[in-house]
Design an enzyme around this catalytic site. Structure first.
Site, PDB file in Angstrom:
ATOM      1  N   CYS A   1       0.846  -1.194   0.000  1.00  0.00           N
ATOM      2  CA  CYS A   1       0.000   0.000   0.000  1.00  0.00           C
ATOM      3  C   CYS A   1       0.885   1.249   0.000  1.00  0.00           C
ATOM      4  O   CYS A   1       1.854   1.338   0.741  1.00  0.00           O
ATOM      5  CB  CYS A   1      -0.946   0.085   1.176  1.00  0.00           C
ATOM      6  SG  CYS A   1      -2.135  -1.251   1.261  1.00  0.00           S
TER       7      CYS A   1
ATOM      8  N   ARG B   1       4.125  -0.208  -4.616  1.00  0.00           N
ATOM      9  CA  ARG B   1       3.867  -0.772  -3.290  1.00  0.00           C
ATOM     10  C   ARG B   1       2.591  -1.604  -3.252  1.00  0.00           C
ATOM     11  O   ARG B   1       2.326  -2.298  -2.268  1.00  0.00           O
ATOM     12  CB  ARG B   1       3.759   0.349  -2.251  1.00  0.00           C
ATOM     13  CG  ARG B   1       4.978   1.222  -2.181  1.00  0.00           C
ATOM     14  CD  ARG B   1       4.800   2.256  -1.114  1.00  0.00           C
ATOM     15  NE  ARG B   1       4.991   1.686   0.195  1.00  0.00           N
ATOM     16  CZ  ARG B   1       6.129   1.718   0.869  1.00  0.00           C
ATOM     17  NH1 ARG B   1       7.172   2.322   0.354  1.00  0.00           N
ATOM     18  NH2 ARG B   1       6.230   1.172   2.044  1.00  0.00           N
TER      19      ARG B   1
ATOM     20  N   ASN C   1      -2.513   1.795   5.642  1.00  0.00           N
ATOM     21  CA  ASN C   1      -1.619   0.710   5.243  1.00  0.00           C
ATOM     22  C   ASN C   1      -1.421  -0.165   6.477  1.00  0.00           C
ATOM     23  O   ASN C   1      -1.227   0.366   7.567  1.00  0.00           O
ATOM     24  CB  ASN C   1      -0.276   1.300   4.780  1.00  0.00           C
ATOM     25  CG  ASN C   1       0.761   0.233   4.464  1.00  0.00           C
ATOM     26  OD1 ASN C   1       0.422  -0.915   4.205  1.00  0.00           O
ATOM     27  ND2 ASN C   1       2.020   0.624   4.494  1.00  0.00           N
TER      28      ASN C   1
ATOM     29  N   LYS D   1       6.051  -4.408  -3.796  1.00  0.00           N
ATOM     30  CA  LYS D   1       7.368  -4.129  -3.255  1.00  0.00           C
ATOM     31  C   LYS D   1       7.165  -3.697  -1.810  1.00  0.00           C
ATOM     32  O   LYS D   1       6.130  -3.132  -1.486  1.00  0.00           O
ATOM     33  CB  LYS D   1       8.003  -3.005  -4.063  1.00  0.00           C
ATOM     34  CG  LYS D   1       9.504  -3.092  -4.047  1.00  0.00           C
ATOM     35  CD  LYS D   1      10.109  -2.300  -5.153  1.00  0.00           C
ATOM     36  CE  LYS D   1      11.603  -2.425  -5.128  1.00  0.00           C
ATOM     37  NZ  LYS D   1      12.098  -3.694  -5.638  1.00  0.00           N
TER      38      LYS D   1
HETATM   39  C1  F6R Z   1      12.548 -10.122  -5.256  1.00  0.00           C
HETATM   40  C2  F6R Z   1      12.318  -9.109  -4.250  1.00  0.00           C
HETATM   41  C3  F6R Z   1      12.033  -9.547  -2.876  1.00  0.00           C
HETATM   42  C4  F6R Z   1      12.735  -8.640  -1.867  1.00  0.00           C
HETATM   43  C5  F6R Z   1      12.315  -8.997  -0.442  1.00  0.00           C
HETATM   44  C6  F6R Z   1      13.027  -8.148   0.585  1.00  0.00           C
HETATM   45  O1  F6R Z   1      12.848  -9.565  -6.489  1.00  0.00           O
HETATM   46  O2  F6R Z   1      12.346  -7.933  -4.531  1.00  0.00           O
HETATM   47  O3  F6R Z   1      12.365 -10.879  -2.671  1.00  0.00           O
HETATM   48  O4  F6R Z   1      14.119  -8.775  -2.020  1.00  0.00           O
HETATM   49  O5  F6R Z   1      10.933  -8.803  -0.314  1.00  0.00           O
HETATM   50  O6  F6R Z   1      12.790  -6.801   0.377  1.00  0.00           O
HETATM   51  P1  F6R Z   1      13.678  -5.698   1.069  1.00  0.00           P
HETATM   52  O7  F6R Z   1      15.028  -5.781   0.483  1.00  0.00           O
HETATM   53  O8  F6R Z   1      12.992  -4.402   0.748  1.00  0.00           O
HETATM   54  O9  F6R Z   1      13.676  -6.005   2.533  1.00  0.00           O
END
Ligand code: F6R
Length: 625
Positions: free
Chosen positions: A2, A37, A111, A620
């Site tokens: 979110c 997000r 969120n 993400k």
């Molecule tokens: C895969 C991907 C995820 C992130 C994971 C950790 O391409 O992007 O596996 O690596 O969710 O995210 P962060 O690094 O933001 O803690």
């Protein structure tokens, strides 16, 4: 998960003479930037002409924009917006945010998850409130409306309800009776404040307002902020004043644009030489010694470390696996890598001599954040390696080492992975230097190798046409396997993950030595198998072992796609296709060998017609556990 945006400006600034944009422009731009997000629905609410008006729609932000084009909203200097990744209630118009209650006077975006929403809903239903959606957010909004009735002040009402809410959340509210403010609260969920002149901003991260200001403020956990056009006031939930931490946003707004590339992922693959170069930049003194000024942990403590645990999820965890080979080799400190969500539930052995390294691009991954807290509670020191300023993990760690990859917008991580490897290598070298495991000239030799990597990565990217052709020719494959040894093993895992997440293709990464213990049974005629071949100039018999593995799968009918160094002729007899990478020491190889795998996945997904940047079911920044 979110994305949240808020914007408020002075009414007198909003005339054509002084301002070219209104709240809706700012909020929609913020939503476009935060769409990575979560992208199953989007909505905005603005205050204009004495009332709140809103639009919300299932689907991407573009759908919301179509809706607004058909039913325009009035010009306004106060607005909030939301792009959603559904948790409670499926993606539908009704479940989208904002949730507008109190007869249209109060709008809320949210969120996170209000875990005790069922109990609150029962209480509010008994008080006569009705609900139209399936969401916990509508319950939160209704609780806020009820508290506003008693308090007649949105800030006090927000503090009051937050004391009742359980779970992790960011909430933003606007009320037609107090149109001079946005009130926001957070617990274990991201929110940053952007400072303007005669205008202020809120965003899940700085991308939400990066086009308008470079000045931002981090707020702590369990805090409420009231922003007006020219002030921000932060308190805890009891109303005690709190200080935010100001910072200058280093990201460039242009860096969050596609720049003529077909997708953000493609652009971010091309950003990698710069991501590695910028992560190395400024970390040495005049004598070329590593300084890492950000690591404010006493040297005596770092010298006494007897174990390192890297905690991370997904791609970041694979970067941790790569780092383990380097850190153990350079520092001789036992190093474990643990998925953050497993770490805290298995009663790990953590002592004050344990150094925990939390790797996270977003700095907001809830599993990693919780693991950081757990480690600190056990007395460990935590260094966060993160890419996002103003995020929770570096704030809660004892020290933070930032990767300078710039904003990563595509859901599938690429440049953050290479930047994380680079930063963990810097940390490993720093510890080795500090603890005397390596002589200064040895450290400098590795640093000089690292410094050559951006140019070599560039060379790998220049070869993208070959990889793209291979991806296109294999679009009908139903499964792809990836093999590697040593640092090639996590690279294999990362290659498989990329293919799964954006091309929706079954893919598995294996340690090549494990092949004969089971996975080789998967190999049949025509099975594509990527093999990451270590440098023939490397240690031991690593290279020849991997060449044998290529022969083994080839003998069983596999189509072998071999990633090997320039000049490595030994692979040629057994490879259907050789993808060349520049020569580099084994530990540097992940920075090169990963790149063709990223390109392969990206082109494969494009060829299949998928949305490369926003793959299904994913978002993400995973801010829920
Ligand atoms: C895969 C991907 C995820 C992130 C994971 C950790 O391409 O992007 O596996 O690596 O969710 O995210 P962060 O690094 O933001 O803690």
């Amino acid at each position: 998960m979110c994305g949240i945006v808020g914007y408020i400006a002075k009414p007198e600034n909003s005339g054509e003479a002084s301002r070219e944009y209104f709240a809706l422009d700012v909020v929609l731009e913020g939503l476009r930037r935060l769409e990575y997000r979560g992208y199953d629905s989007a909505g905005v609410a603005v205050y204009a002409d004495g009332a709140i008006d809103w639009r919300k729609k299932a689907g991407k932000v573009a759908k919301l924009e179509e809706e607004i084009a058909q039913r325009p909203l009035a010009d306004s200097v106060l607005g909030i917006g939301h792009t959603r990744w559904a948790t409670h209630g499926g993606p539908s118009d009704i479940n989208s945010h904002p949730h507008v209650v109190a007869g249209g006077k109060l709008a809320v975006v949210h969120n996170g998850i209000i875990e005790n929403f069922a109990e609150l809903k029962t209480e509010l239903t008994e008080l006569g409130y009705n609900f139209v959606s399936e969401t916990d957010t509508e319950v939160a909004a209704t609780a806020l409306a009820h508290a506003f009735e008693q308090e007649r002040d949105l800030t006090r009402a927000m503090r009051k309800v937050c004391q009742r809410f359980e779970g992790a959340f960011t909430l933003l509210g606007i009320h037609a009776d107090q149109p001079d403010r946005i009130v926001a609260a957070r617990r274990d969920s991201p929110l940053v404040i952007g400072l303007g002149e005669g205008e202020n901003f809120l965003g899940s991260d700085v991308s939400g307002f990066i086009d308008y200001t470079k000045q931002a403020v981090e707020m702590g956990n369990d805090q409420v902020v009231t922003i007006t056009a020219d002030d921000i006031a932060i308190t805890d939930y009891e109303g005690n004043p709190a200080e935010g931490k100001s910072f200058h946003i280093e990201w460039d707004a242009a860096a969050a644009k596609k720049d003529g590339f077909g997708s953000f992922m493609e652009k971010e693959i091309h950003d990698q030489p710069a991501a590695v170069r910028d992560t190395l930049f400024g970390r040495f003194d005049e004598q070329g010694r590593l300084t890492l000024d950000e690591v404010h942990i006493e040297e005596s403590l770092l010298k006494s470390v007897d174990k390192i645990i890297v905690i991370a999820c997904g791609t970041a965890a694979y970067a941790g696996h790569v780092a383990r080979y380097a850190i153990e080799h350079w520092c001789r400190i036992p190093t474990e890598v643990e998925l953050a969500h497993e770490f805290r539930y298995r009663d790990p052995i953590v002592t004050p001599r344990t150094l925990v390294v939390a790797l996270s691009q977003s700095g907001e991954t809830m599993d990693t954040l919780m693991a950081v807290r757990h480690a600190r509670e056990q007395g460990a020191k935590v260094i966060a390696i993160c890419n996002t300023q103003g995020s929770s993990i570096p704030r809660e760690a004892d020290a933070a080492l930032y990767t300078h990859a710039g904003p990563e917008i595509a859901v599938a991580s690429t440049k953050a992975f290479l930047a994380q490897i680079t930063a963990t290598y810097l940390l490993g070298l720093y510890l080795a230097q500090l603890r005397g495991n390596m002589f200064t000239d040895e450290v400098q030799m590795v640093i000089s190798e690292l410094r050559q990597m951006p140019e070599k990565i560039e060379a790998v990217i220049d070869n993208k046409a070959q990889v793209a052709e291979l991806a296109k020719s294999m679009q009908d494959a139903t499964s792809v396997l990836f093999l590697g040894r040593h640092v090639g093993f996590p690279v294999a895992l990362e290659g498989a993950l990329k293919l799964k997440e954006i091309a929706y293709l079954h893919a598995e990464g294996f340690a090549a030595g494990e092949l004969k213990h089971g996975p080789i049974a998967l190999v049949e005629e025509g099975q594509p198998v990527f093999v990451i071949v270590p440098s023939p100039r490397g240690r031991d018999s690593l290279h020849s072992k991997v060449v044998s593995n290529i022969q083994e799968v080839r003998a069983r009918g596999a189509i072998t796609l071999v990633i090997a160094e320039e000049g490595d002729t030994a692979v040629e007899d057994y490879a259907n296709h050789v993808i060349r990478i520049p020569q580099a020491p084994t530990l540097m190889q992940p920075l090169l060998a990963t790149v063709p795998l990223q390109i392969f996945a990206c082109v494969m997904a494009e060829t299949k017609g998928y949305d490369v940047d926003q793959p299904r079911n994913l978002a993400k920044s995973v801010t829920v556990e």
